[in-house]
Motif scaffolding. Structure first.
Motif, PDB file in Angstrom:
ATOM      1  N   VAL A 113     -19.235 -50.560  28.405  1.00  0.00           N
ATOM      2  CA  VAL A 113     -19.244 -50.011  27.050  1.00  0.00           C
ATOM      3  C   VAL A 113     -20.621 -49.577  26.546  1.00  0.00           C
ATOM      4  O   VAL A 113     -20.704 -48.823  25.574  1.00  0.00           O
ATOM      5  CB  VAL A 113     -18.590 -50.981  26.043  1.00  0.00           C
ATOM      6  CG1 VAL A 113     -17.127 -51.188  26.371  1.00  0.00           C
ATOM      7  CG2 VAL A 113     -19.321 -52.313  26.000  1.00  0.00           C
ATOM      8  N   ASN A 114     -21.698 -50.020  27.180  1.00  0.00           N
ATOM      9  CA  ASN A 114     -23.039 -49.630  26.733  1.00  0.00           C
ATOM     10  C   ASN A 114     -23.715 -48.614  27.646  1.00  0.00           C
ATOM     11  O   ASN A 114     -24.866 -48.247  27.417  1.00  0.00           O
ATOM     12  CB  ASN A 114     -23.920 -50.872  26.584  1.00  0.00           C
ATOM     13  CG  ASN A 114     -23.565 -51.638  25.335  1.00  0.00           C
ATOM     14  OD1 ASN A 114     -23.581 -51.084  24.241  1.00  0.00           O
ATOM     15  ND2 ASN A 114     -23.207 -52.900  25.495  1.00  0.00           N
TER      16      ASN A 114
ATOM     17  N   SER B 185     -14.021 -44.643  32.842  1.00  0.00           N
ATOM     18  CA  SER B 185     -13.138 -44.832  31.680  1.00  0.00           C
ATOM     19  C   SER B 185     -13.564 -46.030  30.835  1.00  0.00           C
ATOM     20  O   SER B 185     -14.114 -46.996  31.346  1.00  0.00           O
ATOM     21  CB  SER B 185     -11.697 -45.017  32.140  1.00  0.00           C
ATOM     22  OG  SER B 185     -11.215 -43.813  32.697  1.00  0.00           O
ATOM     23  N   TYR B 186     -13.299 -45.916  29.561  1.00  0.00           N
ATOM     24  CA  TYR B 186     -13.617 -46.962  28.571  1.00  0.00           C
ATOM     25  C   TYR B 186     -15.115 -47.270  28.497  1.00  0.00           C
ATOM     26  O   TYR B 186     -15.502 -48.365  28.106  1.00  0.00           O
ATOM     27  CB  TYR B 186     -12.810 -48.236  28.832  1.00  0.00           C
ATOM     28  CG  TYR B 186     -11.328 -48.020  28.653  1.00  0.00           C
ATOM     29  CD1 TYR B 186     -10.760 -48.079  27.383  1.00  0.00           C
ATOM     30  CD2 TYR B 186     -10.517 -47.737  29.736  1.00  0.00           C
ATOM     31  CE1 TYR B 186      -9.401 -47.862  27.210  1.00  0.00           C
ATOM     32  CE2 TYR B 186      -9.157 -47.511  29.569  1.00  0.00           C
ATOM     33  CZ  TYR B 186      -8.608 -47.574  28.307  1.00  0.00           C
ATOM     34  OH  TYR B 186      -7.266 -47.350  28.138  1.00  0.00           O
ATOM     35  N   CYS B 187     -15.927 -46.293  28.862  1.00  0.00           N
ATOM     36  CA  CYS B 187     -17.380 -46.402  28.666  1.00  0.00           C
ATOM     37  C   CYS B 187     -17.648 -45.812  27.292  1.00  0.00           C
ATOM     38  O   CYS B 187     -17.943 -44.623  27.158  1.00  0.00           O
ATOM     39  CB  CYS B 187     -18.136 -45.671  29.774  1.00  0.00           C
ATOM     40  SG  CYS B 187     -17.952 -46.427  31.405  1.00  0.00           S
ATOM     41  N   LYS B 188     -17.501 -46.609  26.276  1.00  0.00           N
ATOM     42  CA  LYS B 188     -17.485 -46.142  24.890  1.00  0.00           C
ATOM     43  C   LYS B 188     -18.790 -45.508  24.416  1.00  0.00           C
ATOM     44  O   LYS B 188     -18.789 -44.723  23.485  1.00  0.00           O
ATOM     45  CB  LYS B 188     -17.067 -47.279  23.972  1.00  0.00           C
ATOM     46  CG  LYS B 188     -15.649 -47.737  24.271  1.00  0.00           C
ATOM     47  CD  LYS B 188     -15.162 -48.758  23.287  1.00  0.00           C
ATOM     48  CE  LYS B 188     -13.798 -49.282  23.639  1.00  0.00           C
ATOM     49  NZ  LYS B 188     -12.734 -48.332  23.648  1.00  0.00           N
ATOM     50  N   SER B 189     -19.912 -45.800  25.067  1.00  0.00           N
ATOM     51  CA  SER B 189     -21.195 -45.208  24.680  1.00  0.00           C
ATOM     52  C   SER B 189     -21.565 -43.998  25.529  1.00  0.00           C
ATOM     53  O   SER B 189     -22.570 -43.340  25.258  1.00  0.00           O
ATOM     54  CB  SER B 189     -22.307 -46.257  24.793  1.00  0.00           C
ATOM     55  OG  SER B 189     -22.056 -47.341  23.932  1.00  0.00           O
TER      56      SER B 189
ATOM     57  N   ASN C 209     -10.763 -42.231  27.590  1.00  0.00           N
ATOM     58  CA  ASN C 209     -11.068 -43.212  26.538  1.00  0.00           C
ATOM     59  C   ASN C 209     -12.567 -43.453  26.373  1.00  0.00           C
ATOM     60  O   ASN C 209     -13.014 -44.586  26.244  1.00  0.00           O
ATOM     61  CB  ASN C 209     -10.319 -44.519  26.793  1.00  0.00           C
ATOM     62  CG  ASN C 209      -8.828 -44.329  26.717  1.00  0.00           C
ATOM     63  OD1 ASN C 209      -8.314 -43.917  25.684  1.00  0.00           O
ATOM     64  ND2 ASN C 209      -8.143 -44.592  27.810  1.00  0.00           N
ATOM     65  N   CYS C 210     -13.304 -42.357  26.384  1.00  0.00           N
ATOM     66  CA  CYS C 210     -14.755 -42.380  26.126  1.00  0.00           C
ATOM     67  C   CYS C 210     -14.979 -41.583  24.846  1.00  0.00           C
ATOM     68  O   CYS C 210     -15.232 -40.376  24.899  1.00  0.00           O
ATOM     69  CB  CYS C 210     -15.527 -41.772  27.296  1.00  0.00           C
ATOM     70  SG  CYS C 210     -15.364 -42.663  28.843  1.00  0.00           S
ATOM     71  N   PRO C 211     -14.885 -42.215  23.666  1.00  0.00           N
ATOM     72  CA  PRO C 211     -14.890 -41.480  22.404  1.00  0.00           C
ATOM     73  C   PRO C 211     -16.184 -40.738  22.090  1.00  0.00           C
ATOM     74  O   PRO C 211     -16.169 -39.810  21.285  1.00  0.00           O
ATOM     75  CB  PRO C 211     -14.621 -42.573  21.358  1.00  0.00           C
ATOM     76  CG  PRO C 211     -15.052 -43.845  22.009  1.00  0.00           C
ATOM     77  CD  PRO C 211     -14.780 -43.663  23.468  1.00  0.00           C
ATOM     78  N   ASN C 212     -17.293 -41.111  22.719  1.00  0.00           N
ATOM     79  CA  ASN C 212     -18.570 -40.447  22.430  1.00  0.00           C
ATOM     80  C   ASN C 212     -18.982 -39.435  23.487  1.00  0.00           C
ATOM     81  O   ASN C 212     -20.075 -38.890  23.431  1.00  0.00           O
ATOM     82  CB  ASN C 212     -19.669 -41.495  22.250  1.00  0.00           C
ATOM     83  CG  ASN C 212     -19.450 -42.302  20.993  1.00  0.00           C
ATOM     84  OD1 ASN C 212     -19.263 -41.742  19.922  1.00  0.00           O
ATOM     85  ND2 ASN C 212     -19.422 -43.617  21.127  1.00  0.00           N
TER      86      ASN C 212
ATOM     87  N   ARG D 241     -20.445 -55.178  30.490  1.00  0.00           N
ATOM     88  CA  ARG D 241     -20.581 -54.727  29.109  1.00  0.00           C
ATOM     89  C   ARG D 241     -22.027 -54.544  28.640  1.00  0.00           C
ATOM     90  O   ARG D 241     -22.278 -53.847  27.669  1.00  0.00           O
ATOM     91  CB  ARG D 241     -19.841 -55.681  28.184  1.00  0.00           C
ATOM     92  CG  ARG D 241     -18.354 -55.690  28.456  1.00  0.00           C
ATOM     93  CD  ARG D 241     -17.595 -56.589  27.494  1.00  0.00           C
ATOM     94  NE  ARG D 241     -16.173 -56.470  27.732  1.00  0.00           N
ATOM     95  CZ  ARG D 241     -15.406 -55.518  27.216  1.00  0.00           C
ATOM     96  NH1 ARG D 241     -15.934 -54.615  26.435  1.00  0.00           N
ATOM     97  NH2 ARG D 241     -14.114 -55.481  27.476  1.00  0.00           N
TER      98      ARG D 241
END
Length: 171
Positions: A100-101, A120-124, A144-147, A77
């Protein structure tokens, strides 16, 4: 007894190990360095350095490593930076899932295969560039990478493209 205490004391401050065909070490600045040849595939959060996942800020894979194993860096993370050499040919399933970062990833021209859910799920995560050398991309590499605003396939890739800046991988 004194030797055992010294060894235990040193192990608290220096992390590193030889696992399969890779050697790894963790420095005080949060850099995990991996050298060797063939990284094993792991189960979710089961890589030998997983107990340090909250402290890993940077991953440096050295020349000679050919495979990034399945789940190798899952849920790291604090990871913001990854350096991959031109010897890597495979990025395994969910190799960087939940980082995530992590903002961006540069995949070297040596890579031919990217496993499902690799990022996946790497939100940044904001961008991924797929080199022309990639011949196999499994589904959902960056779900699931919203950015994520930019997915580019390098011109000249014979299997995939991202024509007209569509920010998608087209087979």
């Amino acid at each position: 007894m004194k030797k055992a205490f010294i060894l235990l004391f040193l192990s608290l401050f220096t992390y590193g190990a030889i696992y399969a065909d890779v050697t790894w070490k963790m420095s005080n600045d949060g850099t995990l360095t991996i050298s060797g040849t063939q990284m094993d595939d792991y189960e979710y959060s089961d890589a030998p350095w997983s107990f340090l996942s909250e402290k890993i800020e940077k991953v440096v894979i050295e020349e000679g490593v050919t495979n990034i194993g399945n789940y190798a860096f899952s849920d790291c993370r604090s990871l913001t930076s990854v350096t991959l050499p031109n010897t890597v040919v495979n990025i395994g399933i969910a190799a960087f899932i939940g980082c995530v970062n992590l903002v961006s990833i540069t995949i070297p021209n040596s890579v031919t295969s990217i496993g499902s859910s690799a990022f996946s799920y790497c939100k940044s995560l904001t961008s991924i560039t797929i080199p022309k050398s990639v011949t196999n991309i499994e589904p959902g590499i960056a779900s699931n990478c919203p950015n994520l605003i930019s997915i580019k396939v390098e011109e000249g890739n014979k299997n995939y493209d991202s024509r007209n800046n569509c920010n998608a991988i087209i087979t």
